[in-house]
Design an enzyme around this catalytic site. Sequence first.
Site, PDB file in Angstrom:
ATOM      1  N   GLU A   1      57.635  86.146  12.981  1.00 45.47           N
ATOM      2  CA  GLU A   1      58.741  84.904  14.370  1.00 45.47           C
ATOM      3  C   GLU A   1      58.318  85.248  15.530  1.00 45.47           C
ATOM      4  OE1 GLU A   1      59.767  85.591  11.466  1.00 45.47           O
ATOM      5  OE2 GLU A   1      60.090  83.675  10.596  1.00 45.47           O
TER       6      GLU A   1
ATOM      7  N   HIS B   1      71.280  82.595   5.365  1.00 43.42           N
ATOM      8  CA  HIS B   1      70.671  81.382   5.719  1.00 43.42           C
ATOM      9  C   HIS B   1      72.172  80.515   6.031  1.00 43.42           C
ATOM     10  CE1 HIS B   1      67.160  82.885   2.829  1.00 43.42           C
ATOM     11  NE2 HIS B   1      66.397  81.172   3.784  1.00 43.42           N
TER      12      HIS B   1
END
Lengths: 406, 438
Positions: free
Chosen positions: A142, A211
């Site tokens: 990322e 998450h």
Amino acid sequence: MAAALQTAGTLTASSNLVINSERFRFGSLLRSPAGMKGTILVVKSDGRHTVGFNAGLRGANLIPNAVAAKTEDSAKSTYSKPGHEILLFEALREGLEEEMDRDPRVCVIGEDVGHYGGSYKVTKGLANKYGDLRVLDTPIAENSFTGMGIGAAMTGLRPVVEGMNMGFLLLAFNQISNNCGMLHYTSGGQFTIPIVIRGPGGVGRQLGAEHSQRLESYFQSIPGLQMVACSTPYNSKGLMKAAIRSENPVVLFEHVLLYNLKERIPDEDYICCLEEAEMVRVGEHVTILTYSRMRYHVMQAAKTLVNKGYDPEVVDIRSLKPFDLYTIGNSVKKTHRVLIVEECMRTGGIGASLRAAIIDNFWDYLDAPIMCLSSQDVPTPYAGSLEEQTVVQPAQIVAAVEQLCR
Amino acid sequence: MSAFSAVKSLSTPTITTRSTPSSNPKPSFPFPFPSPASAGAGSLRHSAAIRLNSSSPSPLRAVSSHVLSDEQRVTSPSNHDKALVTRREALDLYEDMALGRSFEDMCAQMYYRGKMFGFVHLYNGQEAVSTGFIRLLQPGDAVVSTYRDHVHALSKGVPARAVMAELFGKTTGCCRGQGGSMHMFSAPHNFLGGFAFIGEGIPVATGAAFSSRYRHEVLKEASPSGGLDVTLAFFGDGTCNNGQFFECLNMAQLWKLPIVFVVENNLWAIGMSHLRATSDPVIWKKGPAFGMPGVPVDGMDVLKVREVAKEAIERARSGEGPTLVECETYRFRGHSLADPDELRKPDEKAHYTARDPILALKKYILEHDLASESELKGIEKKVDDVIEDAVEFADASPFPPRSQLLENVFADPKGFGVGPDGKYRCEDPKFTEGTAQV
């Protein structure tokens, strides 16, 4: 433009989609007071489960049938075509695709955006249409691919970087904070970073703590960054397009549980202003400021409140940074009571900043302290019963309004 | 010539470390570099001939620079060397290195006189790397650097005035005084920064290289260079332990991006010796692990650097993909002007001071009759004048006014949002004064 959605029997008012063409003149700086009056934007989303919607959803907590707002003026519909029904994730894709058609410099970068079509199918089919270079499947890195997006933006491209889950962008914090936000400034204005960083975030259904994160509070201090949160198919498409066209770096927060909302949106080209809030329901007694998924909890609570005789005004702030102080201020000046309902954590969240901004600007108009309902400062537990407790529920909203309006 | 026309396809070189008997006994420092095998060693072509020694890592040994050693008689013209640099090129290299050195020396002076502040990282001693690589670039090529970026900017063509004024924090600086020593940018020169955190520039460089490929393949734009626009990423030995380095090696090779990763291995990351920080200190070996060539080169010798650079840049330009080049180099000063530099041993410093790249090139030029002593002195004088002028310009320039504070926060100032009165903040007359509430 008549019926947006019809849901048999459950909706209490007519379904109008009213658009003011003023809003969509891209680049207009001044908001004419006259234009503001007729701009009641009423958006309804069908809360019923449609095909493809995850069956395990606890419907009671999620999508209520939104209460339509009272329209003040006659519907100023400028759209002659019937519009088309669309799911929110499709609306995002439509917006993205239209921009990619319009400008060949727009590209997508992210994990599984290409051949897989995106973890929530927002980029489905785009790789086939535009090729592997324009819809780039990245390795799991990322920080580096976000930085790559920034370097590409500096050298003429307009990338849309997807975080598969917003939480993964924590790994890209270095690039987002240092380069995305600051590079235009430290270069003395020489380089622009017209990047869009987007992805699903928020508390889902038992996805676990990592998450289920809300990064809007983490990013809000970064100077040079704009943040918007979409909540309906209509504003999803509009914000996606506006974000791509903007010369500023924009973070677009989507919500995992809203992707299957259905709505009828215009066939014509339109964008939503990045800096504006959205009036959801006009009212008199209290201003409820919210964004993203909490909008639906608020609207569900609004039904109960209306039955109890309250008349809440609901504003979806949409622009998390900067705040639309005009829409918010007008509402505060009218109702004198403010409730903020957000999914962010309590500490240092968007609500905290919003509270401060309202106090700074509209203190004299307040008749009561600003209330803020946020998520608990707790890592989101896996157990469903506990997870429910971490997020603001409609019952709490009703109780808060009752307290505010005493 | 199409961008992908036939260029010698370079097989991944396998290189071993070998001991080279040196007629100049040098103190054995724990430097993990192989001795260059021949005059042209470090070039990709030559290195392909050497086999990888897969046994235990060889003992670390010193490197002797063949430009200075007596092994190779410098006066006997080596075709290889002669072909590489004409008189004009040699003078350009000399001037660029001299400019870099004088500029950095002046920075030190100005810092101690209180004209510039904060963290200032000087490049003295490493000039061969900057000059050797950047002087080969075309205008459309890009350079990404770190906080030790003054000389990279100068080599790329950013005027000394603009850099000095930036260091003084004046509004005439290349970044309007907003960036400072560690954030030099210049869009007209494709100098993409200037990054304070190590490693964070490498993805940006990878993005610029991606852009180059995208422009060629998707937008069908032809670059004046005749191939792909190349990006150079400069960074140090400490950065090579950082995740972004490895992630970008992977992506660059995966997509055959036109980028050269240039490691300026000066053996020290502030006070951390490269050997104490790195499990396998041989950095160029990590290139082949990702499928790209890894090449070591003597970074104190501008001609050697230039030779390697030529090939690596050509590879990138023709679409063959990235190269990892490790330059053995050294900084004569501390990490920054605030660094007392107590950990490095005097004999290590002396070893490298003796290999000063500028003196080496000077000697080379004189011995090859490329120019006269007085011409070189003339260049040095010219450089001094440029530096003096830069200082005067910076001194005379104004500081940024208050009104500049908010101007570049957003490219589109609508990003400051809508105020309570319904107007965009940036339309507030007080906005430009910097006194508006945002």
